[in-house]
Motif scaffolding. Structure first.
Motif, PDB file in Angstrom:
ATOM      1  N   GLN A 639       0.824  -1.217   0.000  1.00  0.00           N
ATOM      2  CA  GLN A 639       0.000   0.000   0.000  1.00  0.00           C
ATOM      3  C   GLN A 639       0.857   1.266   0.000  1.00  0.00           C
ATOM      4  N   TYR A 640       2.128   1.125   0.401  1.00  0.00           N
ATOM      5  CA  TYR A 640       3.010   2.284   0.561  1.00  0.00           C
ATOM      6  C   TYR A 640       4.402   1.883   0.087  1.00  0.00           C
ATOM      7  N   PRO A 641       5.138   2.808  -0.565  1.00  0.00           N
ATOM      8  CA  PRO A 641       6.453   2.460  -1.127  1.00  0.00           C
ATOM      9  C   PRO A 641       7.574   2.442  -0.087  1.00  0.00           C
ATOM     10  N   ASN A 642       7.467   1.545   0.879  1.00  0.00           N
ATOM     11  CA  ASN A 642       8.486   1.455   1.924  1.00  0.00           C
ATOM     12  C   ASN A 642       9.870   1.210   1.323  1.00  0.00           C
ATOM     13  N   TRP A 643      10.861   1.912   1.870  1.00  0.00           N
ATOM     14  CA  TRP A 643      12.273   1.711   1.539  1.00  0.00           C
ATOM     15  C   TRP A 643      12.611   2.044   0.080  1.00  0.00           C
ATOM     16  N   ARG A 644      11.750   2.815  -0.609  1.00  0.00           N
ATOM     17  CA  ARG A 644      12.000   3.088  -2.027  1.00  0.00           C
ATOM     18  C   ARG A 644      11.887   4.570  -2.370  1.00  0.00           C
ATOM     19  N   LEU A 645      11.853   5.437  -1.357  1.00  0.00           N
ATOM     20  CA  LEU A 645      11.650   6.865  -1.592  1.00  0.00           C
ATOM     21  C   LEU A 645      12.962   7.638  -1.521  1.00  0.00           C
ATOM     22  N   PRO A 646      13.217   8.504  -2.485  1.00  0.00           N
ATOM     23  CA  PRO A 646      14.366   9.409  -2.350  1.00  0.00           C
ATOM     24  C   PRO A 646      14.027  10.535  -1.387  1.00  0.00           C
ATOM     25  N   ILE A 647      15.031  11.135  -0.785  1.00  0.00           N
ATOM     26  CA  ILE A 647      14.803  12.328   0.036  1.00  0.00           C
ATOM     27  C   ILE A 647      14.172  13.399  -0.845  1.00  0.00           C
ATOM     28  N   ALA A 648      13.129  14.055  -0.320  1.00  0.00           N
ATOM     29  CA  ALA A 648      12.404  15.053  -1.107  1.00  0.00           C
ATOM     30  C   ALA A 648      12.073  16.264  -0.248  1.00  0.00           C
ATOM     31  N   ASP A 649      11.735  17.354  -0.913  1.00  0.00           N
ATOM     32  CA  ASP A 649      11.363  18.564  -0.175  1.00  0.00           C
ATOM     33  C   ASP A 649       9.893  18.512   0.224  1.00  0.00           C
ATOM     34  N   ALA A 650       9.378  19.624   0.735  1.00  0.00           N
ATOM     35  CA  ALA A 650       8.012  19.650   1.251  1.00  0.00           C
ATOM     36  C   ALA A 650       6.967  19.363   0.180  1.00  0.00           C
ATOM     37  N   LYS A 651       7.313  19.594  -1.089  1.00  0.00           N
ATOM     38  CA  LYS A 651       6.386  19.342  -2.193  1.00  0.00           C
ATOM     39  C   LYS A 651       6.578  17.960  -2.816  1.00  0.00           C
ATOM     40  N   GLY A 652       7.479  17.171  -2.238  1.00  0.00           N
ATOM     41  CA  GLY A 652       7.717  15.834  -2.774  1.00  0.00           C
ATOM     42  C   GLY A 652       8.707  15.790  -3.912  1.00  0.00           C
ATOM     43  N   ARG A 653       9.397  16.896  -4.201  1.00  0.00           N
ATOM     44  CA  ARG A 653      10.405  16.916  -5.265  1.00  0.00           C
ATOM     45  C   ARG A 653      11.718  16.360  -4.733  1.00  0.00           C
ATOM     46  N   PRO A 654      12.282  15.321  -5.394  1.00  0.00           N
ATOM     47  CA  PRO A 654      13.545  14.755  -4.913  1.00  0.00           C
ATOM     48  C   PRO A 654      14.645  15.812  -4.827  1.00  0.00           C
ATOM     49  N   VAL A 655      15.452  15.701  -3.773  1.00  0.00           N
ATOM     50  CA  VAL A 655      16.538  16.639  -3.528  1.00  0.00           C
ATOM     51  C   VAL A 655      17.850  15.869  -3.569  1.00  0.00           C
ATOM     52  N   THR A 656      18.764  16.292  -4.409  1.00  0.00           N
ATOM     53  CA  THR A 656      20.044  15.597  -4.545  1.00  0.00           C
ATOM     54  C   THR A 656      20.998  15.964  -3.413  1.00  0.00           C
ATOM     55  N   LEU A 657      22.064  15.181  -3.290  1.00  0.00           N
ATOM     56  CA  LEU A 657      23.114  15.489  -2.315  1.00  0.00           C
ATOM     57  C   LEU A 657      23.688  16.871  -2.586  1.00  0.00           C
TER      58      LEU A 657
END
Length: 681
Positions: A639-657
């Motif tokens: 039901q949820y993408p456990n262990w598969r999410l990149p770090i993202a900002d408040a809007k859900g946009r992935p944030v790189t190192l």
């Protein structure tokens, strides 16, 4: 209601460390079922299937204990006086130290795991493993703050679709030099069970002894030669996650890295690297050979060894030896991968220390291994067949939990001097500045669930905690490493006190730190314990921004996980948050005008953690950019993408190192931490 257990069965269970009841709350005791107790005894090789069998087994066990000169493992804490063994007068003692020296008597022994032989005047003899350990583990020399991150979630513009060990080294270097951090804590990097799809959870590994090569940065392998086609595919995987909103695809990343590393592993090594590789193979010995053999066999027969041809299910069978020879090339490949991964892990720790970190990389030890994987195959004599580790019913989960992990047999561990545990620690401490032990209570006891039964039909089985703590102290001291125990949830009385006495730090999470014995209100910072890692959240909990905004309740509602009406859950969550914000305001950590300012509130939360006496303060890296999503949502599967999410900002946009380290929001939080830097202990 469980029927009362037969007194004979209760006594037999007691003598084998099997519990006949448990206490989910201080004022409540629940009896274990006869079936659970009988099954646990059976997994320990004790027949309790009938009254006659119980009587026979009880007589055998009582006679064995009465006649025994020594237990299988003896512990002596250095500096605590003479070793008291309670042996008959005139018993002759001989010790063979782990360095091969033979001594008469037990006085003045060095630290280590030695072999003790006793010969009594009545002709009885016994041999035992004698662990001589420091009486406390190392603790941090200074207070420090650091970063907590799930490595796979931290993508740079160089990684191949998931964070890698190059990213870890770069994060540690930046955090140490620029942010003044003292450590970086990561998720377990243990080797996974290959499959389609691979289980993404880092807490159900194939092996805890060896790391997973999926974390390698191929470009950092000297023998690797980049090919345009591989480079293009790597860019595609990275772009899919960072630019197109795809989930992290571990299987695709591994397929690409495996193909790239096949060529690198076939290339000859330079003399110095060949010497280093040869030394690694010699040091790892049979364990490495077994590990690489399992992976080679899994490529041919599938990743569940229970389904292999019967003869190959035994790692010591002649057929397995022949298969190992036939697959020598694949065994060599997987051995090389293990070495390359350990090398890059060592490089990451070196980068952390060279950046000024007093601790460096904090690695995570999962509580167990996958039943189909390499460790369960290679060490099957040490595992309890037909049993799974879990947790009993409690106030948060009335059905209990079954984690699907086979437990170690405490009797076999003791008889072998806890060798698998000792070797596991030694391997991890090779590249760890500190070690976090998941569910550290498992050193004392584990909830065993018979396979095919619900978690409610389990019982606790006790381990030799003193021996395991002694080995932990010994190996941590040799490595100069710190140990953090994850001791959240229901903890047996006396366990936290024992861990604290031995120098194992605990884990304290802000939202759970309330005066539970008093008014239930948030615990002021001065009343927090000092010997702990203090954090605002963990990988299994909502990020701080989600908790402040109440979005964690909305997420659980969307997934159908709430057990009460949404309005009721919202109100309780809002009241909880309001109490904490009020305390932050009273303490002068949050200006009244900043209430409702998410960034200011998150900084205030971390100022609060700095006010506690905690030796280590951890910052969940997604909190620094306002990520709303937990990395793992307990109680969910697909039901949820456990262990598969990149770090993202408040809007859900992935944030790189690269974006993280350049972010003004991130820098502002670390300036706060640096300005209010904890003083030396």
């Amino acid at each position: 209601m469980n029927e009362a257990l037969d007194p004979g069965l209760c006594r037999l269970a007691e003598l084998h460390g099997v519990a006949t009841s448990y206490s989910p709350a201080p004022d409540r005791t629940v009896a274990a079922s006869a079936g659970a107790v009988t099954a646990a005894l059976g997994a320990l090789g004790v027949d309790a299937s009938s009254p006659d069998a119980v009587r026979t087994a009880l007589a055998d066990r009582e006679r064995e204990l009465a006649e025994r000169l020594l237990p299988p493992t003896v512990v002596h804490w250095a500096g605590t006086g003479e070793i008291a063994l309670g042996l008959p007068a005139g018993t002759r003692l001989e010790v063979r130290t782990e360095d091969g020296e033979t001594r008469d008597g037990v006085a003045g022994l060095p630290l280590g795991v030695h072999l003790l032989t006793a010969a009594a005047p009545d002709g009885r003899t016994a041999r035992a493993h004698l662990v001589v350990a420091p009486d406390r583990l190392p603790t941090p020399a200074t207070r420090s703050y650091g970063i907590l991150v799930q490595l796979y979630s931290l993508l740079s513009r160089r990684s191949w679709g998931m964070g890698d060990l190059g990213d870890l080294a770069e994060l540690a270097d930046w955090a140490g030099r620029t942010a003044g951090a003292g450590f970086v804590q990561v998720n377990p990097l243990h080797a996974a069970v290959p499959g389609a799809p691979t289980d993404p959870s880092p807490y159900r590994p194939s092996s805890r002894r060896f790391p997973d090569p999926v974390h390698l940065r191929p470009e950092a392998v000297p023998e690797y030669t980049a090919a345009p086609a591989v480079t293009d595919r790597a860019e595609g995987l990275r772009s899919a996650v960072l630019d197109q909103g795809a989930l992290i695809d571990r299987d695709a990343v591994w397929e690409l890295k495996r193909d790239a590393l096949e060529e690198a592993a076939a290339a000859p090594l330079a003399p110095a690297r060949q010497a280093a590789y040869d030394a690694f193979r010699a040091a790892e010995g049979q364990a490495l050979e077994d590990h690489a053999t399992w992976y080679a066999l899994a490529e041919r027969h599938g990743s569940d060894w229970h389904r292999w041809p019967p003869a190959l299910r035994d790692p010591r069978s002649p057929e397995t030896a022949r298969a190992r020879a036939e697959l020598a090339g694949r065994v060599a490949f997987h051995s090389r991968l293990a070495w390359l991964t350990v090398t890059q892990l060592t490089d990451a720790q070196r980068a952390a220390r060279e950046a000024g970190m007093p601790v460096g990389i904090v690695h995570d030890l999962a509580v167990g291994v996958h039943p189909a994987g390499a460790d369960a195959w290679a060490q099957q004599d040490y595992f309890a067949a037909g049993m799974s580790v879990g947790a009993p019913p409690d106030a948060f989960n009335a059905r209990g939990q079954d984690w699907g992990l086979p437990p170690w047999r405490p009797d076999r561990l003791a008889a072998g001097g806890h060798a698998p545990f000792r070797e596991l620690l030694r391997a991890l401490f090779r590249y760890a500045g500190a070690l976090r032990i998941d569910h550290v209570m498992g050193l004392f006891r584990l909830w065993w669930v018979p396979q095919g039964s619900p978690p409610t039909e389990g019982t606790y089985v006790r381990y030799d905690a003193e021996a395991m703590l002694a080995l932990l102290a010994l190996e941590a001291t040799r490595a100069g490493a710190v140990v953090i125990g994850e001791d959240l949830g229901t903890v047996e009385p006396g366990v936290r006190e024992t861990l604290e006495r031995r120098g194992v730090l605990g884990t304290s999470v802000l939202w759970f730190e309330r005066d539970w014995d008093g008014d239930g209100r948030p615990l002021p910072p001065a009343r927090w314990r000092a010997d702990c890692l203090a954090t605002a959240t963990t990988h299994d909990l909502p990020p701080t921004a989600a908790r402040l905004t109440g979005e964690h309740v909305e997420l659980r509602d969307r997934l159908g996980l709430l057990t009460r009406p949404l309005a009721e859950e919202r109100a309780e969550a809002a009241a909880d948050t309001a109490e904490w914000l009020a305390l932050l305001t009273r303490l002068g950590l949050l200006a009244a005008a900043d209430t409702g300012d998410e960034e200011a509130e998150i900084r205030a939360v971390h100022r609060f953690l700095l006010r506690t006496p905690a030796r280590m303060i951890g910052v969940w890296l997604p909190d620094t950019v306002g990520d709303r999503r937990p990395q793992n949502l307990p109680g969910t599967w697909d039901q949820y993408p456990n262990w598969r999410l990149p770090i993202a900002d408040a809007k859900g946009r992935p944030v790189t190192l690269e974006e993280l380290t350049a972010s003004e929001r991130v820098r502002a939080l670390f300036r706060t931490l640096h300005t209010d830097r904890p003083s030396a202990v």
